[in-house]
Scaffold this active site. Sequence first.
Site, PDB file in Angstrom:
ATOM      1  N   LYS A  13      -7.227 -17.187 -13.273  1.00 16.31           N
ATOM      2  CA  LYS A  13      -8.145 -16.804 -12.207  1.00 16.31           C
ATOM      3  C   LYS A  13      -8.899 -15.522 -12.540  1.00 16.31           C
ATOM      4  O   LYS A  13      -8.325 -14.554 -13.008  1.00 16.31           O
ATOM      5  CB  LYS A  13      -7.328 -16.597 -10.923  1.00 16.31           C
TER       6      LYS A  13
ATOM      7  N   LYS B 123       0.831  -1.210   0.000  1.00 14.93           N
ATOM      8  CA  LYS B 123       0.000   0.000   0.000  1.00 14.93           C
ATOM      9  C   LYS B 123       0.867   1.263   0.000  1.00 14.93           C
ATOM     10  O   LYS B 123       0.556   2.242  -0.664  1.00 14.93           O
ATOM     11  CB  LYS B 123      -0.927   0.020   1.222  1.00 14.93           C
TER      12      LYS B 123
ATOM     13  N   LYS C 227     -10.916  -9.013  -9.795  1.00 11.27           N
ATOM     14  CA  LYS C 227     -11.280  -7.631 -10.092  1.00 11.27           C
ATOM     15  C   LYS C 227     -10.085  -6.873 -10.685  1.00 11.27           C
ATOM     16  O   LYS C 227     -10.194  -6.219 -11.712  1.00 11.27           O
ATOM     17  CB  LYS C 227     -11.746  -6.946  -8.797  1.00 11.27           C
TER      18      LYS C 227
END
Length: 333
Positions: free
Chosen positions: A197, A113, A200
Site C-alpha cells: 500500500k 498518540k 505517507k
Amino acid sequence: MNKPTVVSGIRPTGFLHLGNYFGAVQNFIKMQNDFSCYFFIADIHSLTTHPTPGNLQAGVRQVLAEYLACGIDPEKATIFIQSDVPEVSELYAFLNMNAYLGELERTTSFKDKARQQPDNVNAGLLTYPVLMAADIIIHKADFVPVGKDQEQNLEMARKFAKRFNRMYKTEVFPIPRPFTAGGGDMIKIPGLDGSGKMGKSEGNAINLVEDPKSIRKKVMRAVTDSGPTEMNQKKPEAIQNLFTLMDIVSTPDTVAHFDELYNKCEIRYGDLKKQLAEDIIAYTTPIRERILEIHGDDAYLAKVAKTGAEKARESAIKTLQEVKEVIGFKKLF
Ligand code: TRP
C-alpha cells in the site's frame, strides 16, 4: 427527495499522493453527486499535535487547493474549514459532559498518540473522538466514509449520538453509519518499496504535486529483484506493484509490451521504470498544474472557504438550536 447526508474531515497535513487520489478522493468525487456532502478541513483537530501557526495555515491552504484541483466541486459539496464553524466547538463542549474518561482513555488512537508524544498528552488528544463526533452529528450525518484507522472513532461518534438521544429522550441525532461504498472495487495503489500500500508514513508515496525530477528519482529507486528465470512465471509482489501502477497510468499497449518481455525473461527493469516514470508524470502533470494554479489564487480560495462556511453554519446553527432546547437552556431575556 432529500439526499442522505455525508460528513468527512480531512487532516491539513501532508500532500495528497497517488494512493489518496485513487482511494478517498475518487470516493468523495463520486459521493458529491449522490449525497448532501460536508467535507471540511479539520484544523482544530490538528492542534492536538501542536503545529505552528504558519504550518497550520499552509497546511489548510494546501489541502484545500489539492482537493479542489482533484475535482471536489464547491457547487455540489459543502467544503469548509472546521474553525470557521464555531458551532462545532459549542457542541463539542456539550458532548464532553457525557463522554467518560475511561472510554476515552481506552481509544486506540489516543493510546497511540500518547506514546508518540509523551511530553504533550493534552486533553484535546483525549477528547479527539468527541470533537470528531461533533463534526459528524452537527450536520445530522447519515454516513461517514472511513478507512480502517477511523473505524473506532466513528464507533465512538455513534455511541455519543445514541447516548445523547437516550439521555434527553430525543431523536435529534441520526446514528451515523460507516460508508464503505467502492470499498471492494476501489483500486488499491501499491507502494514503491515492494509493500502492498502507498502511504505517507510508509515513505513510499508519489505526491500529486511532485515534480518530474523527483518522480523519476523515486520510480528509479523502486524495489525490484534480479529478474524472472522461468518463462511465464508469476510476478513477485514488488514487480506486480510496478505493473499495477502501469495499469493505471500507461496505455494497455505499453503494459502488454512489458508483460510480454517479462514472460519471455527479457525484461530490463530499468526500461520499465523509465517508461513508468514518464507515464506517471504525464498523468499527474495536469493535476499538479491545477493545484499550483488554485494554490496561488487567493480570491478563489477565500470565496470557496466563505461560501462553504456559510452553508455549513446554516446547518450547524439549526442543529445546535435544537440541542440547546433539549438540554434545557432557556432564554431568560
Ligand atoms: N480523524 C480524521 C482523520 O484523522 C479526520 C476527521 C475529523 C474526520 N473529523 C472527522 C473524519 C469527521 C470523518 C468525520 O483522518
